[in-house]
Design an enzyme around this catalytic site. Structure first.
Site, PDB file in Angstrom:
ATOM      1  N   CYS A   1      35.257 125.154  12.894  1.00  0.00           N
ATOM      2  CA  CYS A   1      36.606 125.504  13.331  1.00  0.00           C
ATOM      3  C   CYS A   1      36.961 124.957  14.711  1.00  0.00           C
ATOM      4  CB  CYS A   1      36.790 127.021  13.309  1.00  0.00           C
ATOM      5  SG  CYS A   1      36.587 127.748  11.670  1.00  0.00           S
TER       6      CYS A   1
ATOM      7  N   HIS B   1      42.711 128.901  17.668  1.00  0.00           N
ATOM      8  CA  HIS B   1      42.265 128.760  16.292  1.00  0.00           C
ATOM      9  C   HIS B   1      42.772 129.967  15.505  1.00  0.00           C
ATOM     10  CE1 HIS B   1      39.944 128.518  12.726  1.00  0.00           C
ATOM     11  NE2 HIS B   1      39.091 129.467  13.060  1.00  0.00           N
TER      12      HIS B   1
ATOM     13  N   ASN C   1      43.138 130.891   7.551  1.00  0.00           N
ATOM     14  CA  ASN C   1      42.216 130.173   8.429  1.00  0.00           C
ATOM     15  C   ASN C   1      41.921 128.818   7.793  1.00  0.00           C
ATOM     16  OD1 ASN C   1      39.991 129.126   9.793  1.00  0.00           O
ATOM     17  ND2 ASN C   1      38.936 131.090   9.950  1.00  0.00           N
TER      18      ASN C   1
END
Length: 333
Positions: A112, A254, A284
């Site tokens: 990520c 993020h 996500n």
């Protein structure tokens, strides 16, 4: 004055129709209310049969080139944890499909945090004089590594891609990357992992179980680590830039979970309203989450030219990073 890497264009891509919480609830023991309350997510997008990460990366990359006025990159950096194949890297094919058959092209694996690591790599190529224009893409299709019976991961992740064009410019040019802070902690690598498929498992000559081919994540520990690491990294980037927290117009974190987004803002002493939120519609999307959030925010006016931005991410590895810049006048596509 040293050569700076300046954002000159941005593009994004998400596949197919939205997968709503109600649709997921039909096969998992959950509800729309539970998912929204725990994550802030209302929908996400997943690729269909036969699609792959490169398809999304090519679309986002093509749009970024158009956004930048047709600039042709000298190099392509692709941040992904879900490449088309274990071997070769996916970036060369993406470059070829974009009509860039002979440029330098490579993958970056930082989960990520991958987009920020990719920005650092792209900025380094420009600073060293190797390239004048670099495409940095964050693209992931986590739907391909999700356990369909695991509620903890199955409701969180979506697929997508976001790309930017970095152009050589001056440090004072709007869009120039001002500070980059990166870090890692391999001692905690087991908190986010896919156990099977790599040399560790393959060297045992034992067959992998189906469960071992899926993403495993220790949710509580990841939440705690992510808030601490991102807040520390943000402070470092702010300090390097010469800003204070009060100078930050927008935090672009993020997009893992709304609780993490809010806790990072709280740790920094930044109003939650200044944090850009895109996870509600896409979930996500791992390495794609920051460029997707930037593209949406620049389109709807949440981020405007001249805004001082603080980008931050945390991912498997463990890895984390932050960056600062003043947003330029670019039109996302």
């Amino acid at each position: 004055m040293s050569r700076a890497a300046v954002i000159a264009g941005i593009g994004s891509s998400v596949p197919g129709p939205a997968i709503t919480n109600d649709m997921i609830s039909e096969r998992l023991d959950t509800t729309d209310e539970w998912i929204r309350g725990r994550t802030g997510i209302t929908a996400r997008h997943w690729i269909g049969p036969g699609q792959a990460t490169s398809d999304l990366a090519v679309e986002a990359g093509s749009r970024a080139i158009e956004s930048a006025g047709g600039d042709r990159p000298d190099a392509v950096v692709l941040a992904t944890t879900t490449p088309d194949y274990p071997c070769p890297a996916t970036a060369p094919e993406v470059a070829w499909r974009l009509g860039l058959p002979s440029v330098a092209a490579f993958d970056v694996g930082a989960v990520c945090s991958g987009f920020l690591y990719g920005l650092a790599a792209g900025a380094g190529l420009i600073s060293a004089g190797f390239a004048d224009n670099v495409m940095v893409i964050g693209a992931d299709t986590f739907s391909t590594i999700l356990d369909p019976a695991d509620r903890s991961t199955g409701v969180v992740f979506g697929d997508g891609a976001g790309a930017v064009i970095l152009r050589s410019g001056e440090e004072t040019t709007p869009g120039a990357l001002m500070a980059l802070d990166l870090g890692s902690d391999g001692a905690s690598a087991n908190l986010i992992t896919v156990p099977a498929g790599g040399s560790r498992q393959r060297s045992t000559k034992s067959a992998a179980t189906t469960a071992d081919t899926y993403l495993k994540m220790a949710g509580r520990e990841v939440l705690r680590e992510s808030v601490v690491r991102m807040a520390e990294s943000c402070r470092s980037a702010i300090r390097q830039t010469g800003w204070t927290v009060a100078d930050v117009d927008r935090l672009v974190p993020h997009q893992a979970n709304i609780r993490i987004v809010h806790r990072v803002a709280d740790e920094l002493g930044l109003a939650r309203a200044r944090a850009v939120v895109d996870l509600d519609r896409v979930g996500n999307t791992s390495a794609a989450s920051i460029p997707l959030a930037l593209a949406r925010a620049a389109t709807d006016g949440t981020v405007q030219p001249g805004h001082k931005l603080l980008l931050t991410a945390f991912g498997g590895g463990l890895t984390w990073g932050s960056a600062t810049l003043m947003w330029p006048d670019v039109k996302p596509i």
